[in-house]
Design a protein around this motif. Structure first.
Motif, PDB file in Angstrom:
ATOM      1  N   ALA A 151       0.850  -1.193   0.000  1.00  0.00           N
ATOM      2  CA  ALA A 151       0.000   0.000   0.000  1.00  0.00           C
ATOM      3  C   ALA A 151       0.882   1.237   0.000  1.00  0.00           C
ATOM      4  O   ALA A 151       2.004   1.221   0.530  1.00  0.00           O
ATOM      5  N   TYR A 152       0.361   2.300  -0.601  1.00  0.00           N
ATOM      6  CA  TYR A 152       1.046   3.593  -0.627  1.00  0.00           C
ATOM      7  C   TYR A 152       0.088   4.657  -0.098  1.00  0.00           C
ATOM      8  O   TYR A 152      -1.129   4.559  -0.283  1.00  0.00           O
ATOM      9  N   TYR A 153       0.641   5.673   0.551  1.00  0.00           N
ATOM     10  CA  TYR A 153      -0.160   6.804   0.986  1.00  0.00           C
ATOM     11  C   TYR A 153       0.783   7.946   1.333  1.00  0.00           C
ATOM     12  O   TYR A 153       2.002   7.775   1.461  1.00  0.00           O
ATOM     13  N   THR A 154       0.212   9.135   1.498  1.00  0.00           N
ATOM     14  CA  THR A 154       1.003  10.263   1.960  1.00  0.00           C
ATOM     15  C   THR A 154       0.166  11.168   2.840  1.00  0.00           C
ATOM     16  O   THR A 154      -1.063  11.176   2.757  1.00  0.00           O
ATOM     17  N   ASP A 155       0.847  11.901   3.694  1.00  0.00           N
ATOM     18  CA  ASP A 155       0.310  13.126   4.271  1.00  0.00           C
ATOM     19  C   ASP A 155       0.982  14.211   3.455  1.00  0.00           C
ATOM     20  O   ASP A 155       2.183  14.451   3.591  1.00  0.00           O
ATOM     21  N   THR A 156       0.210  14.833   2.542  1.00  0.00           N
ATOM     22  CA  THR A 156       0.796  15.775   1.586  1.00  0.00           C
ATOM     23  C   THR A 156       1.665  16.833   2.268  1.00  0.00           C
ATOM     24  O   THR A 156       2.681  17.264   1.710  1.00  0.00           O
ATOM     25  N   SER A 157       1.298  17.215   3.481  1.00  0.00           N
ATOM     26  CA  SER A 157       2.034  18.263   4.175  1.00  0.00           C
ATOM     27  C   SER A 157       3.474  17.869   4.509  1.00  0.00           C
ATOM     28  O   SER A 157       4.318  18.729   4.739  1.00  0.00           O
ATOM     29  N   THR A 158       3.766  16.569   4.524  1.00  0.00           N
ATOM     30  CA  THR A 158       5.110  16.100   4.879  1.00  0.00           C
ATOM     31  C   THR A 158       6.065  16.052   3.684  1.00  0.00           C
ATOM     32  O   THR A 158       7.282  16.049   3.862  1.00  0.00           O
ATOM     33  N   GLY A 159       5.502  15.960   2.465  1.00  0.00           N
ATOM     34  CA  GLY A 159       6.341  15.794   1.279  1.00  0.00           C
ATOM     35  C   GLY A 159       6.909  14.402   1.122  1.00  0.00           C
ATOM     36  O   GLY A 159       7.775  14.161   0.276  1.00  0.00           O
ATOM     37  N   LEU A 160       6.419  13.459   1.922  1.00  0.00           N
ATOM     38  CA  LEU A 160       6.927  12.084   1.889  1.00  0.00           C
ATOM     39  C   LEU A 160       5.837  11.113   1.447  1.00  0.00           C
ATOM     40  O   LEU A 160       4.770  11.058   2.063  1.00  0.00           O
ATOM     41  N   LEU A 161       6.101  10.356   0.388  1.00  0.00           N
ATOM     42  CA  LEU A 161       5.196   9.308  -0.067  1.00  0.00           C
ATOM     43  C   LEU A 161       5.646   8.003   0.589  1.00  0.00           C
ATOM     44  O   LEU A 161       6.799   7.599   0.458  1.00  0.00           O
ATOM     45  N   MET A 162       4.726   7.368   1.307  1.00  0.00           N
ATOM     46  CA  MET A 162       5.066   6.198   2.115  1.00  0.00           C
ATOM     47  C   MET A 162       4.642   4.894   1.442  1.00  0.00           C
ATOM     48  O   MET A 162       3.676   4.852   0.684  1.00  0.00           O
ATOM     49  N   ARG A 163       5.366   3.841   1.788  1.00  0.00           N
ATOM     50  CA  ARG A 163       5.090   2.490   1.282  1.00  0.00           C
ATOM     51  C   ARG A 163       5.035   1.559   2.484  1.00  0.00           C
ATOM     52  O   ARG A 163       5.887   1.621   3.368  1.00  0.00           O
ATOM     53  N   VAL A 164       4.028   0.677   2.508  1.00  0.00           N
ATOM     54  CA  VAL A 164       3.898  -0.251   3.631  1.00  0.00           C
ATOM     55  C   VAL A 164       3.403  -1.596   3.115  1.00  0.00           C
ATOM     56  O   VAL A 164       2.621  -1.661   2.156  1.00  0.00           O
ATOM     57  N   VAL A 210       9.106   7.875  -1.697  1.00  0.00           N
ATOM     58  CA  VAL A 210       9.581   9.046  -2.448  1.00  0.00           C
ATOM     59  C   VAL A 210       9.698  10.218  -1.470  1.00  0.00           C
ATOM     60  O   VAL A 210       8.763  10.508  -0.721  1.00  0.00           O
ATOM     61  N   ASP A 211      10.863  10.867  -1.499  1.00  0.00           N
ATOM     62  CA  ASP A 211      11.059  12.095  -0.721  1.00  0.00           C
ATOM     63  C   ASP A 211      10.936  13.265  -1.694  1.00  0.00           C
ATOM     64  O   ASP A 211      11.807  13.504  -2.520  1.00  0.00           O
ATOM     65  N   HIS A 212       9.822  13.982  -1.590  1.00  0.00           N
ATOM     66  CA  HIS A 212       9.487  15.050  -2.542  1.00  0.00           C
ATOM     67  C   HIS A 212       9.714  16.437  -1.936  1.00  0.00           C
ATOM     68  O   HIS A 212       9.325  17.447  -2.520  1.00  0.00           O
ATOM     69  N   ARG A 213      10.362  16.502  -0.801  1.00  0.00           N
ATOM     70  CA  ARG A 213      10.431  17.761  -0.056  1.00  0.00           C
ATOM     71  C   ARG A 213      11.201  18.861  -0.779  1.00  0.00           C
ATOM     72  O   ARG A 213      10.919  20.043  -0.565  1.00  0.00           O
ATOM     73  N   LYS A 214      12.149  18.490  -1.626  1.00  0.00           N
ATOM     74  CA  LYS A 214      12.944  19.504  -2.321  1.00  0.00           C
ATOM     75  C   LYS A 214      12.472  19.740  -3.754  1.00  0.00           C
ATOM     76  O   LYS A 214      13.046  20.553  -4.482  1.00  0.00           O
ATOM     77  N   ALA A 215      11.430  19.026  -4.157  1.00  0.00           N
ATOM     78  CA  ALA A 215      10.898  19.156  -5.520  1.00  0.00           C
ATOM     79  C   ALA A 215       9.781  20.190  -5.554  1.00  0.00           C
ATOM     80  O   ALA A 215       9.228  20.577  -4.528  1.00  0.00           O
ATOM     81  N   LYS A 216       9.441  20.629  -6.753  1.00  0.00           N
ATOM     82  CA  LYS A 216       8.365  21.604  -6.918  1.00  0.00           C
ATOM     83  C   LYS A 216       7.014  20.927  -6.753  1.00  0.00           C
ATOM     84  O   LYS A 216       6.797  19.823  -7.252  1.00  0.00           O
TER      85      LYS A 216
END
Length: 293
Positions: free
Chosen positions: A159-172, A189-195
């Motif tokens: 499963a995948y999910y995110t809390d958009t506010s964190t910029g981190l896409l999680m996998r479990v 995916v660590d999206h914190r430095k991306a647009k």
């Protein structure tokens, strides 16, 4: 790599277009204007957009059977009669909390429904992600600000999910028989430095995750290893969620929004809120049916 062709599927402008879901039995795309409480539908082959006023905020739809759908709203899960549009509350979710609403949600291959909630004003940690299966409801993750990107591998083991506010896409890891998570989530995916921000996602048969990047004007594709493998430019700054569509699930529909923009910003983003088709080779798949009992 072939070029993606992006076209307007519906020029109906949603303030917060979200939750697209395709029904292959009727060749129909359903989606929502969340904040205005509207369910929209249109055949992929063309025709007019039908709009149902739901009377409350709603964000996701799943197929129960040929006659019924399940809709996630600000008060919980409602069974919708396809023929009449009548909505009947099935399972309440945060119905006593007027500050929250439903958001991104998706059906696991076993028929379980992961349902995300969030604060109507994006209040910090106000939301959760729930698991619903055959009438049972459990909270999986709490302290979520903006629930998004819920999707699953075809075999139901991830499963995948995110809390958009964190910029981190999680996998479990996931139990394929129940859709319940196994073990601790890890960063995919660590999206914190991306647009832009990670919004809605779908996962294809090859394990490629297609994500609508809110504020980034792109749909991004990530390989099974979490590496960015493709970026498709969108004609709007706030694409919100993709869905596989078509007889072979080999195209993408993508919703968008103008929410949060002032009049000047909207003039610079004239197609914001419209819904688009991406003609791009994707090995997609149809959403499973949800098991409500």
């Amino acid at each position: 790599m072939s070029e993606a062709i992006v076209s307007v599927f519906s020029d109906h402008v949603c303030q917060l277009g979200e939750g697209p879901s395709y029904d292959p039995a009727t060749d129909t795309l359903y989606w929502f204007d969340i904040v205005n409480g509207q369910l929209l539908e249109k055949p992929l082959s063309g025709g007019a957009v039908k709009i149902q006023e739901l009377g409350q905020m709603a964000s996701a739809i799943a197929i129960v059977d040929d006659k019924r759908q399940l809709i996630a709203t600000e008060t919980g899960l409602h069974v919708r009669d396809v023929a009449t549009g009548k909505m009947t509350l099935h399972t309440a979710i945060e119905a006593d909390n007027a500050a929250t609403r439903s958001n991104d949600s998706r059906v696991h291959p076993c028929g379980a429904f992961w349902v995300g909630t969030m604060g109507k004003g994006e209040e910090k940690a106000a939301g959760s992600i729930y698991w619903f299966f055959k009438g049972e409801l459990r909270r999986l993750y709490s302290d979520i600000t903006v629930s998004n990107s819920i999707c699953f591998s075809e075999d139901g083991t991830v499963a995948y999910y995110t809390d958009t506010s964190t910029g981190l896409l999680m996998r479990v890891g996931c139990d394929p028989a129940t859709g319940l998570p196994i073990g601790e989530p890890k960063i995919f995916v660590d999206h914190r430095k991306a647009k832009g921000y990670i919004d809605g996602s779908v996962l294809d048969r090859d394990g490629v995750l297609w994500n609508a990047c809110w504020g980034g004007s792109v749909v991004e594709a990530y390989g099974p290893d979490g590496k960015l493998i493709r970026s498709v430019a969108m004609p709007v700054t706030q694409p919100s969620c993709p869905a596989f569509v078509g007889r072979d699930a080999d195209r993408l529909a993508v919703t968008s929004a103008w929410s949060g923009k002032d009049e000047k910003q909207r003039l610079l983003d004239p197609q914001a809120g419209m819904t688009f088709l991406l003609d791009i080779p994707v090995n997609g798949r149809f959403e499973p049916r949800v098991l409500i009992a």
